[in-house]
Design a protein around this motif. Sequence first.
Motif, short mmCIF file in Angstrom:
data_model
loop_
_atom_site.label_atom_id
_atom_site.label_comp_id
_atom_site.label_asym_id
_atom_site.label_seq_id
_atom_site.Cartn_x
_atom_site.Cartn_y
_atom_site.Cartn_z
N CYS A 170 -21.09 -57.55 22.85
CA CYS A 170 -21.22 -57.76 24.30
C CYS A 170 -22.38 -58.70 24.61
N CYS A 178 -16.22 -53.51 22.40
CA CYS A 178 -16.74 -52.58 21.38
C CYS A 178 -15.84 -52.49 20.15
N CYS A 182 -16.97 -54.77 17.45
CA CYS A 182 -18.42 -54.78 17.26
C CYS A 182 -18.81 -54.00 16.01
N CYS A 230 -25.30 -48.04 18.43
CA CYS A 230 -25.20 -49.06 19.47
C CYS A 230 -26.55 -49.24 20.15
#
Length: 494
Positions: free
Chosen positions: A341, A429, A432, A445
């Motif tokens: 992000c 996500c 990720c 995270c």
Amino acid sequence: MSARPAPLWLFADQLGPHIHSSDKNIDRDIVLIESAAALHRRAGHRQKAHLLLSGMRHLADELGDRARYVRGVGYRDVLQELPGPVAVHEPTSRAAHDFVHRLHEEGLVSEILPNPSFALSRDEFAQWAGEHSTFRMEAFYRRQRTRFDVLMDGDQPAGGTWNYDHENREPPPKQRTLGVDDPWWPEEDAIDDAVRADLDSMDVPWSGVDGPRLFAVTADEAGHALRTFIDHRLATFGPYEDAIMADDWTMSHSLLSVPLNLSLLDPLDVVHAAEQAAREDQVSLASAEGFIRQILGWREYVWHLYWHFESDYVTNNRLDATAPLPEWFRDLDADAVTARCLSDALSGVRNRGWVHHIPRLMVLGSHALQRGYDPRELTAWFTANFVDGYEWVMPVNVVGMSQHADGGLMATKPYTSGGAYINKMSNHCGDCEFDPKKRLGDDACPFTAGYWSFTHKHQDRLARNNRTRRQVSNMNRLNDLEAVLEQERERERF
Ligand SMILES: Cc1cc2nc3c(=O)[nH]c(=O)nc-3n(C[C@H](O)[C@H](O)[C@H](O)COP(=O)(O)OP(=O)(O)OC[C@H]3O[C@@H](n4cnc5c(N)ncnc54)[C@H](O)[C@@H]3O)c2cc1C
Ligand code: SF4
């Protein structure tokens, strides 16, 4: 025979026909000054410099003999060489405001006209603000709707309600893109080529990279961009305005902040176009209202509060955030970032000087808040790196809304979230290396863990606020809090 009025000197963010060809100005010659000193002083994103120069040069071209386009070192030097004083509209920053007033005293400016780029005048705002000690956008926005008779049925809001936010918070749909028609894209011309060549030859430390021009810089282009948005994209603006899609950087956003901030469009024309689309059932009331709220509400609110708050508003730092911006953030080095992000938002800033509202707030702003970046430095970063960034738009958006550095003058609570919310509202996500559900471990995270370390750091303040008290009690129930805090103190990988 009456004397010819003084020529009108236009700043680069005052380019629209409602300014240069208003009843008051139609008989004036126009002066446009390209100041090398100003370009160096405000060296920001390369594409922003392109938009400003392209806009000014296109206007000079369009006005032909009516315009005098002068390239010089400083504004004063150029004005001193003109045969007489010029009139000018109030500029949009305090520094420029003070400057034109000094020029007025020196006789180089004969008349300072009101700022023409916003619907509500500063006097009217001052009258309204005089009655308020704290500020909430909703109250201002309702007043604006009534004042300008927008989406009103008599004295009632059209559809019976002022606010459709609850319908406008859809998570992104499952597909990779929203699938709406493209926005209007400009076609570059010889003026853009010349601007690009000139920027290449200037020794200015621009940020970001060069790229095709993506935003309207003439009134004609802005009109096309607006029409395309209203006819093809406004219908899906509302529901998905709070979502982020990795493969769709524009989604249904209007991309009008650049032409609006260059004053190529009159904000009321934009608002009326959206209202008409709703009245003619082309789009839902919720979408039109959501968009009108941005222009007639937020944009005007941010502008007026820039002037209403004292100039030291930007020095507010109520959360004592003093961390310098890390080098990778300052340099827009998206490739140094693992968090999808954050990397995506930074690359958007680097590659085009623009990401939509939610990456600005929910990703870049929230990251900076959690990591305690100095709000003043962050404000300067936003101003420099966004193609729509101007002095007036930053204090309230960055210091107030995004960093809560004003202690709550603007927003009732700090705007931040863990990865779970980013996971709900974006599709980043899944791709990720971090896991939005994890707060501890190599794949924790940074937003989830950062949320808890932020909560811990500011627990006294957050516990005193009804809206954030629960956040603190939730934190107190975490059995691994100490380990999370330790991990975040040491975190190097974002
Ligand atoms: C941290 C932060 C920094 C921002 N920096 C800027 C900036 O430098 N320049 C800027 O114009 N906007 C800024 N905004 C507001 C908003 O994010 C942008 O106006 C918007 O993303 C521009 O894209 P768009 O034209 O597609 O907007 P849309 O989503 O289509 O919205 C329509 C219009 O509403 C106006 N608008 C909506 N919200 C705001 C707001 N909070 N402040 C001012 N105008 C608003 C803009 O003119 C925008 O074009 C910022 C917001 C945040 C949270
Ligand atoms: S897992 Fe965390 S860092 Fe990665 S994209 Fe999701 S919210 Fe961002």
